[in-house]
Every structure is written in C-alpha cells, then in structure tokens.
Motif scaffolding. Structure first.
Motif: not given
Length: 125
Positions: A7, A10-12, A14, A51-52, A55
């Motif tokens: 967490r 600072d990026r998605p 996956f 996929k994130e 998401a």
C-alpha cells in the motif's frame, strides 16, 4: 515485494506481483507450494496477472470460473479457492475493499455420482 508494504507503493499493484509476494510469504510444504505455483501459472495469472488488484470484479471472477474446464472440477475448485484466499489476504491488508470471489460453492468440486455397483470387486464375501 512484501504484501503488507504494497500500500506504500505509488503505482498500481497488479495481481501477478501481489500473488507472487503472497506465495513467498507463506510457510508451505514443498508440494503445496508447487501446486499453488502451478495453479497461479496455468489458471489464475493468465486471466488476471496483468490486471490491477483493485480492478478485478465479481463479474470478472464469475466469467473466469465459468470459462474453466468443467471436466476438471478439482483443478477448477483449487484455482478458485486459491484466488479467493489471495483476495482475502488483500482485503486484510487494506489493498481492496472487498473480495471479488463470491461464487457460492466455487471452491467445491462437483463430481457426478456413479450409478450401479462400485467398480471394484466385493471382497467382503
């Protein structure tokens, strides 16, 4: 990457990255680890790896589950159970707000019952 630290990135995030960290962080017997790795590599990551995490929706999971080979109920159930467990940890780590694995009985395998006598001889006589 440690899932509990994910967490702070600072990026998605996956699923492939989180699942790899999840697997690394578990104390498992070698055969269990190999089985999980195989399920990830052949069933889960081809569908969701890029996929994130946040998401992936219940609809995505339902479509994936429905698209798996119904003639392999044990593999299907194990793959679903593993994905559900990974997402349960992601919820506990506050990476997603809810688990998208919501198929009632998805981790159970349904094998048709045989009719007639058992396929082995009756040794009790």
């Amino acid at each position: 990457m440690d899932p509990t630290l994910a967490r702070t990135v600072d990026r998605p995030l996956f699923l492939a990255e989180y699942a790899d960290a999840w697997l690394e962080g578990r104390e498992l017997k070698p055969r269990t680890r190999a089985h999980y790795r195989q399920l990830l590599d052949t069933r889960i990551l081809p569908a969701f790896g890029e996929k994130e995490l946040a998401a992936i929706t219940p609809v995505d999971v339902r479509l994936w589950h429905a698209g798996m080979d119904a003639r392999k109920p044990t593999i299907r159930a194990h793959a679903y159970a593993l994905l559900r467990t990974i997402f349960t940890t992601a919820v506990a780590d506050d990476l997603v707000t809810s688990n998208p694995c919501r198929i009632r009985g998805g981790e159970r395998r349904s094998v048709p019952r045989r009719s007639g006598p058992p396929p082995w001889p009756n040794w009790s006589r």
